[in-house]
Enzyme design. Structure first.
Site, short mmCIF file in Angstrom:
data_model
loop_
_atom_site.label_atom_id
_atom_site.label_comp_id
_atom_site.label_asym_id
_atom_site.label_seq_id
_atom_site.Cartn_x
_atom_site.Cartn_y
_atom_site.Cartn_z
N ARG A 65 0.85 -1.18 0.00
CA ARG A 65 0.00 0.00 0.00
C ARG A 65 0.90 1.24 0.00
O ARG A 65 1.92 1.28 0.70
CB ARG A 65 -0.92 0.03 1.23
CG ARG A 65 -2.01 -1.03 1.20
CD ARG A 65 -3.08 -0.68 0.18
NE ARG A 65 -4.14 -1.67 0.12
CZ ARG A 65 -4.20 -2.68 -0.72
NH1 ARG A 65 -3.20 -2.89 -1.57
NH2 ARG A 65 -5.23 -3.51 -0.74
N HIS B 209 0.72 -0.53 -10.35
CA HIS B 209 -0.21 -1.31 -9.52
C HIS B 209 -0.63 -2.60 -10.22
O HIS B 209 -1.81 -2.89 -10.40
CB HIS B 209 -1.44 -0.48 -9.16
CG HIS B 209 -2.12 -0.98 -7.91
ND1 HIS B 209 -2.74 -0.15 -7.00
CD2 HIS B 209 -2.27 -2.23 -7.40
CE1 HIS B 209 -3.24 -0.86 -6.01
NE2 HIS B 209 -2.98 -2.13 -6.24
#
Length: 310
Positions: free
Chosen positions: A225, A273
């Site tokens: 994250r 991502h």
């Protein structure tokens, strides 16, 4: 007959309609699956946090919300959600994808591949890298994904230290926990992989103090994250040489703004991502199994502890 609302963006429905239908058919349940449904009729919501559904109050017979994503930080704070929340833990898709990204980039930095792939001066440096047994790896976060990566790296011969907030045990891996354990896990670490959830307690886990504890020239990999890293502290550590390289897949703002310093920094690799993506076919089977369990009165899988945030 359970009524199932698919609450996500239109493109997601195009991806998930056929796999979800097939997975639900395989359970033998009679069901109704739709993208629109009166709230008072809905039993389960297959959910993406960026969907139009943000107020769960009208869903007064809701049995569970089944998140399509592994991350639930955008859902846990929603006070209108009173039903159980399950996050996506997809060993076939999320798990395998994460293992491949982490092992690939650990091996890339361990072997020094960049030097050989980009070598405009045609230098001949025949210095061999150490063997994996001499390159310790630290993984922060020993949830499902962290454990899978730890096992894979251990299988390749790397000594692996894992840290988690609560005590864990994993064969062949040195497992640490708590504040003191975090310091031990960071001290002298040469490759650090971040796989913690995004919570108030984990924000800026890698701050200036933590980065200073690493071995000089250490490599940081973050497929977890974005908020786990203090960006300014990492950029300073890269500039000073305390960190030799950072390979980052997640960021506080995504897509990463084009003017962000990470894009231009010579010691940073940005990946968009992609480390761990939900695959519709395998994720649909996870969702269908949880609905089957809910209808059979069995415990749901992968329930979120709302207080802990994951």
């Amino acid at each position: 007959m359970p009524n199932i609302l698919f609450a996500a963006t239109t493109d997601r429905w195009a991806d998930y309609e056929a796999p979800l239908t097939a997975a639900l058919d395989a359970t033998g349940l009679d069901y109704r699956l739709a993208t629109e449904m009166p709230p008072e009729e809905v039993d389960y919501i297959v959910y993406a946090p960026n969907s139009a559904v943000q107020d769960f109050t009208p869903y007064n017979r809701l049995k569970a919300v089944l998140n399509l994503w592994a991350g639930v930080e955008n859902v846990t704070g929603n006070e209108t959600l009173r039903a159980p929340l399950a996050r996506m833990v997809d060993d076939e898709g999320l798990g395998q994808g994460m293992v491949e990204w982490v092992t690939g980039h650990v091996l890339r930095h361990h072997l020094g591949m960049d030097t050989h792939i980009v070598n405009p001066d045609r230098t001949w440096d025949d210095t061999a890298p150490p063997l994996s047994r001499d390159r310790p790896v630290t993984i922060l976060g020993l949830g499902t994904l962290g454990q899978a990566c730890a096992k894979a790296l251990r299988g390749l011969g790397f000594p692996v230290t894992g840290w988690s907030r609560s005590a864990k045990q994993l064969s062949g891996v040195r497992c640490l926990n708590g504040a003191e354990g975090l310091g031990v896990a960071l001290d002298g670490a040469r490759i650090v992989v971040l796989l913690l959830p995004d919570t108030a307690a984990t924000e800026n886990t890698l701050d200036a103090g933590a980065l200073a504890r690493l071995a000089p020239g250490a490599v940081v990999l973050n497929p977890g994250r974005g908020p786990l890293i203090d960006d300014e502290a990492l950029l300073a550590a890269l500039d000073s040489g305390q960190v030799g390289h950072a390979t980052l897949d997640v960021f506080r703002v995504e897509p990463l703004p084009v003017d962000h310093p990470y894009w231009a920094h010579p010691k940073v690799t940005v990946t968009p991502h992609i480390a761990s993506a939900t695959r519709p076919e395998s994720a649909a089977r996870v969702i269908a199994e949880n609905i089957r369990r809910g209808e059979a009165g069995e415990p749901l899988l992968h329930l979120v502890d709302r207080a802990a945030g994951y």
